[in-house]
Design a protein around this motif. Sequence first.
Motif, PDB file in Angstrom:
ATOM      1  N   GLY A 186      26.353  42.656 -40.763  1.00 21.10           N
ATOM      2  CA  GLY A 186      25.768  43.127 -42.016  1.00 21.10           C
ATOM      3  C   GLY A 186      24.999  44.432 -41.916  1.00 21.10           C
ATOM      4  N   GLU A 188      30.539  47.525 -43.768  1.00 14.45           N
ATOM      5  CA  GLU A 188      29.424  46.633 -44.105  1.00 14.45           C
ATOM      6  C   GLU A 188      28.551  47.230 -45.204  1.00 14.45           C
ATOM      7  OE1 GLU A 188      28.886  43.580 -42.977  1.00 14.45           O
ATOM      8  OE2 GLU A 188      30.634  43.629 -41.660  1.00 14.45           O
ATOM      9  N   ASN A 198      28.048  45.964 -49.039  1.00  7.71           N
ATOM     10  CA  ASN A 198      26.753  45.654 -49.649  1.00  7.71           C
ATOM     11  C   ASN A 198      26.588  46.389 -50.977  1.00  7.71           C
ATOM     12  OD1 ASN A 198      26.082  43.975 -47.584  1.00  7.71           O
ATOM     13  ND2 ASN A 198      24.658  45.399 -46.570  1.00  7.71           N
TER      14      ASN A 198
HETATM   15 MG    MG Z   1      26.576  42.596 -46.234  1.00  7.25          MG
END
Ligand code: MG
Length: 629
Positions: free
Chosen positions: A121, A31, A35
Amino acid sequence: MSTGKINVAVENIFPLIKKFLYSDHEIFLRELVSNATDATIKLKHLTNIGEAQVDYGNPKIEIKIDKDAKKLHIIDQGIGMTEEEVQKYINDIAFSGAEEFLDKYKDSAKDSGIIGHFGLGFYSAFMVASKVEIITKSYKDEPAVHWVCDGSPEFELTPADKTDRGTEIILHIAEDSTEFLKESRIRELLTKYNKFMPVPIKFGTKEEELPLPEDAAEDAEPETKTVDNIINNPNPAWTKQPTDLEEKDYKEFYRELYPMQFEEPLFHIHLNVDYPFNLTGILYFPRLGRDMNIQRDKIQLYQNQVFVTDNVEGIVPEFLTMLRGVIDSPDIPLNVSRSYLQADGAVKKISSYITRKVADKLKSLFNEDRADFEKKWDDIKVVIEYGMLSEDKFFDKAEAFALYPTVDGNYYTYPELEEKLKENQTDKDGKLIFLYASDKDAQHSYIAAAKDKGYEVLLLNSPIVSHLLQKLETSKENISFVRVDGDDVNNLIKKDEEHISKLSEEEKESLKKLLDETIADKAYTVKLEALDSNTAPFTITQPEFMRRMKEMQASGGGGGMFGMGNMPDMYNLVVNTNSELVGEILNTKTKKKQERLISQSLDLARLSQGLLKGEALTNFVKRSYEMIK
Ligand code: MG
Ligand code: ADP
């Protein structure tokens, strides 16, 4: 310095995050690296369209372990965030995203088996960290900020002195997660999830040998220099155009995908669609059968170059799960259950697209180089036959390339076979009979007898062949498959021929009685037939229907409806009333001699079917010696 409280609806989300996805804690790294990648790609886009007036350069992502301080750093050179953006994207959006995800899946996710697919996330960091810091500087001309959160809903936001653009995430690894401070563990995760991500990922450094200068001495040691250890290939083959790739590139990529796989794939299929869904990928046909690694090396599913899973059930049609390779699609919903996936329209389309592409590729391979295709047939037939059984569309398409080899090593497609055999192998009722063997050695005498009659004998030996024959018989008009030992050779394909019996009705009756009395084994049903005098006196056959039903049940699936799998094997003993030996049996005076002749003949017939074993074989050998004395 400012502090604040994350907008919490669920009172304490952090213990929940920690407990959640218990087996899947490792996805936090995927995750965070995702990002970092997104942030880098976003910056690239903004510079491309002239929105960001900065030098994009050659950004990379770096992962660093600080063992002593028990910290893990994920550093990128992407767009970064302003203070306002941290408030918005981390405190509000990311948090509510995580909250929503947890809320939706906290009950169902645990037993659905697909927990942890995109959605949790940024906050997945709290599955392994007791405290998380963000130090970030936006590409916009604004001061850097420092966000700290220790796992309670309170956070701290202060100015930072970071001067270069990008974001650094610092995880204070929790006591129960120290495995993530191990270099080997992090390397394993980076290789698993990020091997093909589009931005270079640095993990430590390595020594690289410099090329020797032209005039170097014979024994000169090459100099080394320290370079970044980049763990990923940002431009994997499937993201390129097929026209830009050569055969060797596909083979190299196969090795990159499966470093432990030493056998080369037979061929590949490059997938590439952008409407009505997005999908790219490369599938490989491995050499099946000899390979015991089928389970380990599976098709891998990616989403925008991020590894998601190697469980592609539902997305790839079942018969193709034996293949290897990658599929990358942003259109496959991931945080849903498997049963939902199978009902999803987009996923269904993807599955039938893949089936069609595979069929097209097989057809063109067949058309381009038939000899080569025939050579590969043994290694690919299981997949193709399985596909023909399970997907009707594939069954139709496979007519053009599915092969039926003969015992003599000729290969025919179904239409070719029909054309070739219809003259000679159509029976008196107009039915086209295909004869086949499953084992050239074991059925040798039957094959020879059929070939003597001018029949073509196919060699069909894959494990699911009985299912396939059943399917062919029901989808084609007026045809039938019969194994060569399914009946005596004159009855395999029934023609309008008169067979005159040398024996009278009374003689037949007394022969029948004698045989029934002598043959104790109830597995054999005696059938008298007036065959050519030079046809074997005794032959054992196993009726096609019964045998096939038993086989189908043994290999799973249909056909077992009458519980045939548990039935004992039943055979016919075909006795040729026109053979000299049968005449002799009848004319022999003493009962004892008659019985001996019958036992010996039956044993010979069993021997040629591979049915004579154990005590029966011992007795046969003993009796044979006595007879030649
Ligand atoms: Mg993400
Ligand atoms: P998602 O990635 O699905 O948007 P996340 O919870 O992973 O959800 O991240 C929330 C938001 O935080 C991102 O959309 C992004 O705006 C911001 N963000 C997270 N990590 C970074 C980063 N490394 N650089 C810049 N922005 C980031």
